[in-house]
Design an enzyme around this catalytic site. Structure first.
Site, PDB file in Angstrom:
ATOM      1  N   GLY D 145      28.720  56.751  58.505  1.00 50.71           N
ATOM      2  CA  GLY D 145      30.005  56.308  57.993  1.00 50.71           C
ATOM      3  C   GLY D 145      30.885  57.506  57.665  1.00 50.71           C
ATOM      4  O   GLY D 145      30.399  58.630  57.481  1.00 50.71           O
ATOM      5  N   CYS D 146      32.173  57.271  57.598  1.00 46.36           N
ATOM      6  CA  CYS D 146      33.097  58.390  57.383  1.00 46.36           C
ATOM      7  C   CYS D 146      32.932  58.993  55.991  1.00 46.36           C
ATOM      8  O   CYS D 146      32.839  60.212  55.843  1.00 46.36           O
ATOM      9  CB  CYS D 146      34.533  57.941  57.625  1.00 46.36           C
ATOM     10  SG  CYS D 146      35.021  56.431  56.767  1.00 46.36           S
ATOM     11  N   TYR D 147      32.881  58.155  54.950  1.00 45.49           N
ATOM     12  CA  TYR D 147      32.686  58.693  53.599  1.00 45.49           C
ATOM     13  C   TYR D 147      31.337  59.410  53.467  1.00 45.49           C
ATOM     14  O   TYR D 147      31.291  60.524  52.928  1.00 45.49           O
ATOM     15  CB  TYR D 147      32.769  57.575  52.559  1.00 45.49           C
ATOM     16  CG  TYR D 147      34.148  57.044  52.256  1.00 45.49           C
ATOM     17  CD1 TYR D 147      35.155  57.865  51.767  1.00 45.49           C
ATOM     18  CD2 TYR D 147      34.443  55.690  52.396  1.00 45.49           C
ATOM     19  CE1 TYR D 147      36.407  57.355  51.442  1.00 45.49           C
ATOM     20  CE2 TYR D 147      35.690  55.170  52.069  1.00 45.49           C
ATOM     21  CZ  TYR D 147      36.672  56.011  51.599  1.00 45.49           C
ATOM     22  OH  TYR D 147      37.911  55.499  51.267  1.00 45.49           O
ATOM     23  N   THR D 149      29.664  60.935  55.656  1.00 47.53           N
ATOM     24  CA  THR D 149      29.753  62.227  56.337  1.00 47.53           C
ATOM     25  C   THR D 149      30.356  63.267  55.404  1.00 47.53           C
ATOM     26  O   THR D 149      29.799  64.365  55.209  1.00 47.53           O
ATOM     27  CB  THR D 149      30.621  62.097  57.605  1.00 47.53           C
ATOM     28  OG1 THR D 149      29.981  61.184  58.511  1.00 47.53           O
ATOM     29  CG2 THR D 149      30.818  63.445  58.286  1.00 47.53           C
ATOM     30  N   ALA D 150      31.495  62.942  54.806  1.00 48.07           N
ATOM     31  CA  ALA D 150      32.165  63.910  53.938  1.00 48.07           C
ATOM     32  C   ALA D 150      31.306  64.263  52.730  1.00 48.07           C
ATOM     33  O   ALA D 150      31.152  65.442  52.376  1.00 48.07           O
ATOM     34  CB  ALA D 150      33.517  63.353  53.483  1.00 48.07           C
TER      35      ALA D 150
END
Lengths: 342, 342, 342, 342
Positions: D145-147, D149-150
């Protein structure tokens, strides 16, 4: 690597965009990077998006630091290019992103810029008829202004085909990077977000004579342009709405056919399918112009709209496109065809 | 409280703006709030910025819920107002924010909207010559479109004074709330942020005949408008750049004097001092129009630029301004003169 | 008119917001407007949205120009207020929007601001327990910082009710007007649009000790705050996400009940209904704080989120709210309860 | 060309970004493009920025249209991938951008997503210890997921080095494209411009267990994450502020050294120089993560901030990076290192 390039004015927006594109260019290597006030600082302080160059230190913009390159890109304040260019040898390809050498008519220069005219260099818009040959044979290139790029690409097919009267009205919206990185109150984020504003109204914007020069050359007769620029809440992009009275008898079909013909072999010009209208979002970060044209049957006007990225096709991409020609490279080399969206 | 008002279409943007303004109106009390699909929901789910009304439940838009009010504001989709208005008594002041009753010419209606023409109501732009008297004596008001408001206010002084030729070119930028709260892909935040786009190009936008109607009335002869709308990345605001050929012999001084005269007694029209140009930021949330005018001496064109808030002066504020007149109240009552900035 | 007010620092954003609100205040009349570098210019050049004051000329910020007013609002750079305030009589209500007099602890001042501590004035946050009485009896008010306003309003009910442990983590997003009208490269529109960035990370933001001072007073024991500010692409607004470990045994019901109790009689605090979360859009231009709270059952943390307009409730609105108390006026007088949206 | 790729879900934002990157990939050729509701339409209607694919027609997402490719990228709604993947042969590399196969723990799946757990695929974050070897040997990849990843990239060095306690608090801001192209009122441009809002508050966002899974694996003990997402007015980008208590005795120097070590050989991770803090503008359109870390000495917390482009490194770029490994290609192939700014 075929060529080594210096970039003068590397800490500004045009300089940063030149570097972004050159980093992906397979035949141009990045050499000296210079600046004025920012000399001595790291590039990463100004363009943190350019990872591989973050630790490069900026030199001073002097003939010495710029010497010894095959290409020198100048992204300097207006008026500063001539002195630098004189000191670079005739073998060096000099590509000036400023206005100093764009205008052929000294009177137009003086009326709009004031001061003495520095001269005229071959104009870096390969899409103009016959211009590719000129650019292939030169060591000096005057990169077009961002607004004139958009307006010329929007209207040249209509004038080349004799379908429009030479009385043009243009209203264009530009992103704020068009004003450069200058510290002016009206360019603060708090001021520009959520607002569209007009500026330089009344036919006084300096890009006006350049538009007239281009369109007159295509039309083969004097074209007058009434140009109003506006500032829009976006970093990049120009949307130019360009209108001219239709020549009597012109049909929508003839108009579209003229544009299809004119754009057929152009790598960076894109005529949208009927019903789709340009958005700057189509060209964000790309060297492309997205164009559409319509005939307003009631008002009998040609309405052509062009979207470009002012920093890419409107400045740095256009500069590299012309430089490719002058260097004997394929015109499209290293230039992004696709934008970044949404 | 002098009057009790119902708002039909309260969950949309025009409805929300009507309520924001009415909450501060000293002589109008808020009565029924109705909606279509959103009937049965809390207003706070749609307009959480309106604290005192957060718990009000939306009724259905029917003649019964709207009956018994002194004023009914209609913020409905085009075509829906006539049926509702018919059922409201002749004593009720009905203020329609939709297009249904704006045009006098059935042929223009059919050409641009299609379908049968519902009729013509007094036009709610008090700044038009003689219009205040009309509005003081009516129980039916057609609120102008947002673009025609901006364009008419920008150009009426030039036409009233006979300084412009009747061949108008307008390019306007609008914030996205002008398109309402409709769930269309091109209105998603991801699409509109960072982008300016053109739409309805070629003289087909429905507000065009309304602009021609207003300017022709002022000029006393037929005025043609070529109108191109664009969508800008902001929620609110219209910046309209309006140009027309200058009548031969017109001077910049005569032009400015005509605008100063025309705006002298207008509470909501503001001619900027020379050198300052309109920004939508000047009018955010205000019922004001900020206007500037210039003469392009080279192209011999009048360039007038107007900034308004499309939801305030362009819709809800304009509606209340006209309603004030019809209710016998001071025209400015309850209307914000100042915007919110930055 | 009950009182006459001067505004020092009128050309900045805080000054502009004070004037926007004072223009609608029924009991405060606007007197002298002063500036530093902008002395001698028209207010309309800086705040063109304030129509009635456009032609007012700015005076210099001196004790002489500010003398003779009932209230003086100071919107000056940090460090400049003490010298001005000293020269104003004890009868004059002085309301300082800067930081100089906010902190009670000289050591905290020196650690975060450096230099000598100017002193401590009554703190202008009427929502703190017992603070209304203090403010009613003072002629000197230190207006809270924008971030501390949001964070204190988000968390004071949890600490007052003993439901949270004193180990707070706050991450807040602010619009760019929070940084004032200073000409810094990172505040240019081109830089801030389309980007969220962190700054002053690692517990070094100057508003940190102010948050700790407020929450410690409410909790009755030392509260530590880890605060990270971020800059968001909007002109106005703060969204503060504030978390603290939940005291063992706390339930979601008890938490909500504590907030309902704390907010019950507060005119400008709004606890959103369950399921609705704060957006800065709810408070744009309003003196309201929109707050919601949840218990993260897995992580056992209280999560309270507050949205305010940094210029209204976070600066100028808060200043006037406190000034109303000190002037013996109703606390809510002249302050907008509703925001402007969309 | 080494491989031929199909993209299912090509009309959405993740699909568009996959295509933007694949167009520049030297070893992957674009094959079938499929969609659900948009089957039968031209790609240019959805992604007008992708010039060379504008006239490609979208097929239906069926096993038949997707068969016969070396790689199939799935950008489908959650829950739809399993059925499609089952029908593709074991030789086909299937890269799922959805959530279906990310979690190892069926209980976490059920708690946050509901319904039966589809299974677990190798997790496509090559930066996790040992993960490159896993990805080189698989035909199934679950893109993070994008979050997560960060957050994982921001904190893994601190946990790998044993410098942080396992009680994490994260607040992240995301651009609106993270919510996909769904037609929801709160995603309209009018709503999101000028506003930051909170959502899924209280530990209920579905990406929470994925963050805990990653950080627990690195830490070698259970890590709890309290995660609050916010929506910011930008199309792309995530800025994640991630904090955890510092292990007693940790120094700022030790912390920085741990990050320098962890990032030393990572092609897409960039530790900013001391004093520079991440902005999403640094990574717009790039597959890079820009990270900075600080020790809050007073609050004794590690504060790590990461900026990524949610569509590039956070989705499509991450997917291609992992696919490169599975295809035996250089990990960096075809992935942009530099962003587009300003």
């Amino acid at each position: 690597m075929g060529a080594r390039a210096a970039v003068a004015g590397a800490s500004g927006y045009a300089g940063g965009e030149l570097l972004r594109l050159l980093l992906d260019h397979p035949e141009i290597e990045i050499g000296a990077l210079t600046a004025n006030q920012n000399a001595g600082t790291r590039l990463g302080a100004h363009h943190p998006h350019l990872t591989p160059l973050a630790d490069r230190e900026l030199g001073e913009t002097t003939p010495e630091t710029l010497a010894g390159h095959d290409v020198v890109f100048l992204a300097l304040p207006h008026g500063a290019s001539a002195a630098v260019a004189e000191r670079l040898g005739d073998d060096t390809l000099v590509v000036d992103c400023g206005a100093d050498f764009r205008l052929a008519d000294p009177a137009a220069w003086e009326a709009f810029y004031g001061g003495p005219h520095a001269g005229t260099w071959p104009y870096g818009l390969p899409e103009l008829p016959g211009q590719r040959e000129v650019l292939r044979a030169t060591r000096r290139i005057a990169v077009p202004g961002c607004y004139p790029t958009a307006v010329t690409l929007a209207l040249f097919p209509a004038f080349a085909a004799g379908l429009a009267e030479p009385d043009v009205v243009v209203v264009a919206a530009s992103g704020t990077s068009g004003a450069g990185r200058s510290l002016k109150p009206h360019l603060l984020g708090s001021e520009v977000m959520g607002a569209v504003s007009a500026y330089n109204v009344g036919g006084v914007h300096r890009h006006t004579p350049e538009m007239e020069q281009n369109l007159s050359a295509v039309a083969g007769r004097p074209v007058t342009v009434s140009f109003t620029p506006t500032l829009a809440p976006m970093s990049r992009g120009i949307l130019a709405t360009c209108t001219a009275p239709a020549v009597p008898g012109v049909t929508a079909e003839a108009l579209r056919a003229a544009y299809e013909r004119a754009f057929a072999d152009e790598p960076f010009l894109r005529l949208l399918p009927p019903g789709q209208w340009p958005s700057t979002a189509m060209t964000y970060g790309a060297n492309t112009a997205a164009v559409q044209v319509a005939l307003d049957e009631r008002a009998r006007r040609v309405i052509a709209v062009a979207a470009i990225d002012n920093l890419t096709k409107g400045t740095a991409g256009g500069a590299i496109q012309s430089a490719n020609l002058a260097l004997g490279l394929p015109e499209e080399l290293g230039l992004p065809l696709n934008g970044v969206a949404p």
